[in-house]
Scaffold this motif. Structure first.
Motif, PDB file in Angstrom:
ATOM      1  N   GLY A  25     -38.408  26.495  -9.585  1.00 62.15           N
ATOM      2  CA  GLY A  25     -38.538  26.894 -10.978  1.00 62.15           C
ATOM      3  C   GLY A  25     -37.210  27.334 -11.535  1.00 62.15           C
ATOM      4  N   GLY A  26     -37.137  27.334 -12.842  1.00 63.03           N
ATOM      5  CA  GLY A  26     -35.942  27.837 -13.492  1.00 63.03           C
ATOM      6  C   GLY A  26     -35.771  29.325 -13.252  1.00 63.03           C
ATOM      7  N   ILE A  27     -36.895  30.036 -13.075  1.00 60.24           N
ATOM      8  CA  ILE A  27     -36.829  31.477 -12.848  1.00 60.24           C
ATOM      9  C   ILE A  27     -37.214  31.826 -11.408  1.00 60.24           C
ATOM     10  N   TYR A  28     -38.366  31.386 -10.949  1.00 58.58           N
ATOM     11  CA  TYR A  28     -38.839  31.695  -9.592  1.00 58.58           C
ATOM     12  C   TYR A  28     -39.359  30.438  -8.905  1.00 58.58           C
ATOM     13  N   GLY A  29     -39.135  30.374  -7.592  1.00 65.65           N
ATOM     14  CA  GLY A  29     -39.846  29.368  -6.802  1.00 65.65           C
ATOM     15  C   GLY A  29     -41.293  29.808  -6.641  1.00 65.65           C
ATOM     16  N   ILE A  30     -41.472  31.052  -6.130  1.00 64.47           N
ATOM     17  CA  ILE A  30     -42.785  31.691  -6.048  1.00 64.47           C
ATOM     18  C   ILE A  30     -42.656  33.102  -6.597  1.00 64.47           C
ATOM     19  N   GLN A  31     -43.551  33.459  -7.510  1.00 61.77           N
ATOM     20  CA  GLN A  31     -43.615  34.815  -8.036  1.00 61.77           C
ATOM     21  C   GLN A  31     -45.000  35.388  -7.738  1.00 61.77           C
ATOM     22  N   MET A  32     -45.037  36.527  -7.028  1.00 63.21           N
ATOM     23  CA  MET A  32     -46.292  37.210  -6.723  1.00 63.21           C
ATOM     24  C   MET A  32     -46.194  38.635  -7.224  1.00 63.21           C
ATOM     25  N   TYR A  33     -47.167  39.044  -8.048  1.00 62.73           N
ATOM     26  CA  TYR A  33     -47.117  40.401  -8.587  1.00 62.73           C
ATOM     27  C   TYR A  33     -48.518  40.950  -8.847  1.00 62.73           C
ATOM     28  N   THR A  34     -48.580  42.257  -9.060  1.00 61.25           N
ATOM     29  CA  THR A  34     -49.803  42.993  -9.381  1.00 61.25           C
ATOM     30  C   THR A  34     -50.937  42.659  -8.419  1.00 61.25           C
ATOM     31  N   ASN A  35     -50.795  43.162  -7.208  1.00 61.26           N
ATOM     32  CA  ASN A  35     -51.833  43.045  -6.185  1.00 61.26           C
ATOM     33  C   ASN A  35     -52.085  41.624  -5.703  1.00 61.26           C
ATOM     34  N   SER A  44     -42.316  26.237   4.041  1.00 58.40           N
ATOM     35  CA  SER A  44     -42.172  25.819   2.650  1.00 58.40           C
ATOM     36  C   SER A  44     -40.759  26.095   2.147  1.00 58.40           C
ATOM     37  N   THR A  45     -40.394  25.418   1.060  1.00 54.80           N
ATOM     38  CA  THR A  45     -39.105  25.583   0.417  1.00 54.80           C
ATOM     39  C   THR A  45     -39.323  26.156  -0.972  1.00 54.80           C
ATOM     40  N   MET A  46     -38.558  27.218  -1.305  1.00 56.21           N
ATOM     41  CA  MET A  46     -38.625  27.849  -2.617  1.00 56.21           C
ATOM     42  C   MET A  46     -37.231  27.848  -3.219  1.00 56.21           C
ATOM     43  N   ILE A  47     -37.093  27.347  -4.446  1.00 51.02           N
ATOM     44  CA  ILE A  47     -35.798  27.225  -5.106  1.00 51.02           C
ATOM     45  C   ILE A  47     -35.881  27.831  -6.501  1.00 51.02           C
ATOM     46  N   ALA A  48     -34.872  28.640  -6.861  1.00 49.40           N
ATOM     47  CA  ALA A  48     -34.729  29.159  -8.229  1.00 49.40           C
ATOM     48  C   ALA A  48     -33.383  28.717  -8.771  1.00 49.40           C
ATOM     49  N   ASN A  49     -33.359  28.327 -10.048  1.00 48.44           N
ATOM     50  CA  ASN A  49     -32.150  27.741 -10.614  1.00 48.44           C
ATOM     51  C   ASN A  49     -31.323  28.657 -11.497  1.00 48.44           C
ATOM     52  N   ALA A  50     -31.907  29.685 -12.096  1.00 52.12           N
ATOM     53  CA  ALA A  50     -31.204  30.462 -13.115  1.00 52.12           C
ATOM     54  C   ALA A  50     -30.552  31.720 -12.544  1.00 52.12           C
ATOM     55  N   SER A  51     -29.628  32.274 -13.310  1.00 50.94           N
ATOM     56  CA  SER A  51     -28.943  33.502 -12.927  1.00 50.94           C
ATOM     57  C   SER A  51     -29.909  34.678 -12.930  1.00 50.94           C
ATOM     58  N   ARG A  52     -29.732  35.596 -11.961  1.00 43.93           N
ATOM     59  CA  ARG A  52     -30.530  36.818 -11.828  1.00 43.93           C
ATOM     60  C   ARG A  52     -32.017  36.535 -11.616  1.00 43.93           C
ATOM     61  N   THR A  53     -32.329  35.412 -11.026  1.00 38.49           N
ATOM     62  CA  THR A  53     -33.709  35.080 -10.693  1.00 38.49           C
ATOM     63  C   THR A  53     -33.817  34.972  -9.172  1.00 38.49           C
ATOM     64  N   SER A  54     -35.021  34.703  -8.666  1.00 38.83           N
ATOM     65  CA  SER A  54     -35.172  34.654  -7.209  1.00 38.83           C
ATOM     66  C   SER A  54     -36.107  33.538  -6.777  1.00 38.83           C
ATOM     67  N   ALA A  55     -35.794  32.972  -5.629  1.00 40.98           N
ATOM     68  CA  ALA A  55     -36.631  31.917  -5.071  1.00 40.98           C
ATOM     69  C   ALA A  55     -38.001  32.469  -4.693  1.00 40.98           C
ATOM     70  N   LEU A  56     -38.021  33.662  -4.078  1.00 38.31           N
ATOM     71  CA  LEU A  56     -39.260  34.371  -3.771  1.00 38.31           C
ATOM     72  C   LEU A  56     -39.182  35.732  -4.430  1.00 38.31           C
ATOM     73  N   ASN A  57     -40.171  36.056  -5.267  1.00 35.55           N
ATOM     74  CA  ASN A  57     -40.212  37.350  -5.941  1.00 35.55           C
ATOM     75  C   ASN A  57     -41.547  38.016  -5.648  1.00 35.55           C
ATOM     76  N   LEU A  58     -41.504  39.173  -4.974  1.00 34.37           N
ATOM     77  CA  LEU A  58     -42.705  39.965  -4.696  1.00 34.37           C
ATOM     78  C   LEU A  58     -42.579  41.292  -5.411  1.00 34.37           C
ATOM     79  N   SER A  59     -43.593  41.668  -6.181  1.00 32.56           N
ATOM     80  CA  SER A  59     -43.600  42.938  -6.886  1.00 32.56           C
ATOM     81  C   SER A  59     -45.019  43.494  -6.870  1.00 32.56           C
ATOM     82  N   SER A  60     -45.165  44.731  -6.406  1.00 25.94           N
ATOM     83  CA  SER A  60     -46.487  45.378  -6.316  1.00 25.94           C
ATOM     84  C   SER A  60     -47.488  44.498  -5.574  1.00 25.94           C
ATOM     85  N   SER A  61     -47.033  43.864  -4.524  1.00 19.60           N
ATOM     86  CA  SER A  61     -47.871  42.973  -3.715  1.00 19.60           C
ATOM     87  C   SER A  61     -47.612  43.271  -2.245  1.00 19.60           C
ATOM     88  N   ASP A  62     -48.674  43.499  -1.496  1.00 17.33           N
ATOM     89  CA  ASP A  62     -48.563  43.994  -0.122  1.00 17.33           C
ATOM     90  C   ASP A  62     -49.118  43.016   0.907  1.00 17.33           C
TER      91      ASP A  62
END
Length: 168
Positions: A25-35, A44-62
């Motif tokens: 994605g332009g922002i995240y390969g995988i974004q997981m948030y809010t539980n 698997s392969t995760m790719i992010a293209n833009a500045s200050r973004t992440s290939a894997l983003n976990l927030s409030s997820s356990d």
């Protein structure tokens, strides 16, 4: 799977399996948030293209597990574990950031607790940056800083109870 935003977004979506997939994605390969808890990502392969973004983003997820996977950001973070992303595990995986500035990290953890990184490879201008985090466990992992002003492993902001074993 991909688009200008994210390859996969999981919000409050738990106990899912992603395997042998290519997510970009332009922002995240995988974004997981809010539980988005107890998901399993493997081979698997995760790719992010833009500045200050992440290939894997976990927030409030356990309790999520990433195994045998590749995470690359072309200008941001390979893997970003943000506030409340606790008890997650990354095993036998590669995290990279191709950004040239030392303020972009292949692995970025902030405000998280009890996450584990095992038998992995982490490469970026600063390889790993851990801030305000508790109980991080890292073992058998190689850290490579590609910027002379970057660090291989940086701990700041009151991070406590790090366990680091057999890593270089």
């Amino acid at each position: 799977i991909g688009n200008s935003d994210s390859g996969l977004i999981a919000a409050g979506a738990s106990s899912n399996v992603v395997t042998q997939s290519y997510l970009w994605g332009g922002i995240y390969g995988i974004q997981m948030y809010t539980n988005a808890d107890y998901n399993d990502i493997s081979f698997s392969t995760m790719i992010a293209n833009a500045s200050r973004t992440s290939a894997l983003n976990l927030s409030s997820s356990d309790g999520n597990a990433v195994k045998g996977s590749y995470m690359q950001s072309l200008a941001g973070y390979g893997a970003f574990l943000d506030t409340g992303a606790d008890y997650n595990t990354i095993i036998r995986s590669t995290m990279t950031s191709a950004a040239v500035t030392a303020a972009r990290y292949a692995l970025y953890m902030t405000g998280v607790s009890t996450n584990t990184i095992l038998d992995s490879y982490v490469q970026g201008s600063t390889a790993a940056f851990i801030s305000g985090s508790t109980g991080t466990v890292i073992g058998g992992t190689v850290f490579v800083a590609t910027n002379t002003t970057g660090g291989a492993l940086v701990l700041v902001g009151g991070s406590v109870n790090l366990t680091l074993t057999t890593s270089t």
